[in-house]
Structure formats: structure tokens, C-alpha cells
Design a protein around this motif. Sequence first.
Motif, mmCIF file in Angstrom:
data_model
loop_
_atom_site.group_PDB
_atom_site.id
_atom_site.type_symbol
_atom_site.label_atom_id
_atom_site.label_comp_id
_atom_site.label_asym_id
_atom_site.label_seq_id
_atom_site.Cartn_x
_atom_site.Cartn_y
_atom_site.Cartn_z
ATOM 1 N N LEU A 1 76.373 4.724 44.771
ATOM 2 C CA LEU A 1 75.243 5.442 44.182
ATOM 3 C C LEU A 1 74.009 5.405 45.070
ATOM 4 O O LEU A 1 73.142 6.280 44.982
ATOM 5 N N GLU B 1 72.440 4.923 34.896
ATOM 6 C CA GLU B 1 73.351 3.897 35.405
ATOM 7 C C GLU B 1 72.701 2.519 35.390
ATOM 8 O O GLU B 1 73.340 1.514 35.065
ATOM 9 N N TYR C 1 80.561 7.396 43.438
ATOM 10 C CA TYR C 1 80.056 6.594 42.324
ATOM 11 C C TYR C 1 80.848 6.871 41.045
ATOM 12 O O TYR C 1 81.241 5.935 40.328
ATOM 13 N N SER D 1 80.053 0.268 42.862
ATOM 14 C CA SER D 1 79.454 1.517 42.376
ATOM 15 C C SER D 1 78.004 1.634 42.839
ATOM 16 O O SER D 1 77.509 2.727 43.115
#
Length: 435
Positions: A128, A41, A101, A124
Amino acid sequence: MTAIDSPALPIGAAFDRMPFTRRHVLIALALFVAFVIESWEQLALVYVSGDLGAKLGIDEAGIGLVLSAVAFGMIPGVLVWGPVADRIGRRPTAFWSLLAYGVIALASAFAQNAEVLVALRVASGLALAGVYTITFPLFLELLPTRHRGPAAVYLSIGWPIGMLAAIGASTVLGDLGWHVVVVASAVAGVWAFAIRAWVPESPYWLAARGRQEEARAVLRSLGSPDAEATFTVASERVGRPLDLFKGGLARITLVMLALNFVFNWGYWGLQTWLPTLLQERGLTLSASLGFAALSALMMIPGYVSASLLTGRFGRKRVFLLYVVAAALGGLWFATAGSSFGLYAGNFVLSFFSMGAWGVWNTWNGEFYPTALRGTGYSWATAAQLVATTVAPSAVGALLANATGFTATMLIINAFMVATALLAVPLPETEGRELE
């Protein structure tokens, strides 16, 4: 023997004679993939930033803002999720965080402008942050004492695997646009269900909440021969953030926060701009991506070697050795006058810096008692993320002002030297029971 007349043991003692079982392997797989997702990510858009800038009509400063947005959201996120994990448990924190997420990341793939994309990437990051914060503390709290260091270092190999996945995705999917790469990121949220299925709650946390029989059940499943004891804990009160700065923990906390900041600044300042720095030295974009992939491969033996050494020589010695060696590799890379020097210096830097990170991810989670472990790790992660947010913009500013490759790299490398100096006063934790 019933629970009533069973002997009383500190909860950490239940892990001293515990073998490393197949259940531990399954737990390691579930949390390893979670760490791969965390790495993916934070790096996936780095390698498709050119397409991102062209499609959204933003310059390097705007791209830097998009790249930093997830880390920016994770800073408050970890400070929230850490205490939450100490209150509701490690396992539900990991599950709900990763699932949320995935949903938000999917929405960000359909952002029509930079402002919406930044806002969704911040959100996000908030989501996360939970699994990012608790992955290592949860793993440490499920491992036999003698295997805790080596196994947790192996878990860190998820980071270069995530890097390789991000590079691979940019190569395979990059022509389809940055949106497709983000959709692939969102699908990873489904892994939350594997964590819920395979990873039990921490016996340390259960015992601290007075849930003795549940703690025994988990310990039985992990093969502990001491699973039938009555377990005592250092504190049954859930820790508060201010407790990190009281008594003997205050000095550890302050040093730990500073070390997390400078160590991650040195690493992240390089990684986010590595393709650009390499292109300044004459490499094409495709060659710079290949260079980054080879660097990621060199990280893996760095982790493995650190794993083999930390159980024998302790966290501090191995960490200091690897950070100093990484700084020397960074100096070689910064002053390289040939392609060989460029590659060799960066490979030395990658090998030793990631080996040091593997040790630090373990060591960093062993300073605090169970009541404060989630909170302490969340503050450590917040310090890392502040560096992750600041470093791309700072290095970008250096490049924009024509500082040059060598001077920029030497500035980045100075943070590695500071990391070694800060580690000196921290206590050794190898072989010590968690509280």
C-alpha cells in the motif's frame, strides 16, 4: 507550429493558464477514492479490535501490534516506492501498489493466528505504501497552478470519509467478525483499474524523461493552451535520496521530517486510542463510536475552510493558524469537566487539525523538484509512519501505567505545539510553479 519550432517553456509554466476541466474532476475522483482506501486500511481494525483480541486470544499489547503492523510495513515500503515512482512513473506506481495491496489484504483475512496476521499486514503495508506515497504528488503534478492548493486540500477529505467508512463497516459488519471487515478492505484493491483508466502520467515526469510528445498529449487532454511548447525541466537526472540533504534542500528536509513525525504522532496517538480514552470518561463503546463519527464529520468543514483560505493567504499562514487552534481545542478536550466540553473541545481539535493536514498534504509536496518529488514525499511519509507505529504503543503504555485521560491528552497535545514551531522556517509555496 511544429514541436521543433515551438517556444521553450519551463514545464511548470504549462499549468499557469490551464483551466480546471472535467478531466481534472475525473482524476480527482480516482485519487480521492484511493485516499479513502488508505484511510480505511489504517483505521478499519481499530473499531473491531475487541473482536480481534477475543478471536485471536491476544491482549491490548498484541492488539496494538496488529494495529501498527500496516504502518510498520509501510515505513520501508515508502522509502522503496518513492524512488521507484521517480524512475518508472507515478501512474504505474499507484496501479501496481494498490492492486498488490488488495491481493495481500485478502490473504490476511484468513490468518489463523496473530503471528500470521501481523506478517501479512506488514506485507500489505509494504504494498500500500506506493499509492500512499504518490497520491498527492501525482495530483499536484496534474493541477493548474492556481487551483493546486484548494483542490489538493479537498482531496484530503478522503481521510475522514475513510474513517466514516471504517466506523460504518464496524457497525454493520462488526458482528460478523474482523475477518469480514478485512475482506471488505481487500475488495478496494480493484480500484487500481479505475486509476489506470482515468489518471494520466504526470507531464512533469514525462518531460523530465525526455518524452516530450507524451507530455504534450497529456497537457492537451488537460486543456493547457501551452501544450505545444518544448518543455524544459530543472533536472533530467533522477534524484537520489542523498540529494535531499544537499545544498539548500538539507534544511528543508530536516525540518520537514521532524514536522511530519510530531504532527502525525499528535494525531495518531489520539485516534488509535480515542474509543478507550472516551470509555475512561464514562462513554459506552457505542457512544464512543458515535463520538468518533461526529468528530470525523467535523473534519470535513475543517478541510473545506482551509481549502478556501490557502489560495488567498498562503500555505504557511493558514497552516500555523489551524495548528495553533487545534492545540487550543486539544487543551479544551483534555481539561473538559463536562460532556459539552468533551464534545466541543474535540470538535475544535478535529476541525482545525484536519484543516491543517489538508494544507500540509499540499505544502509538503511542493518543496522539491520533479526529479526528487516522489523521493522527498516518500521520506516525509516515512516520518509520519514512524510516528504512526510508535504512537499507539506509547499511548497504550501511558494508559497501562494509569497516567489518566487528562495527562495523556496533554502529552499528545504537546506534539501539536511542536508542529507549529517547526513550520515557522519553511518556505511559502502558494502560487509558485512546480519545478
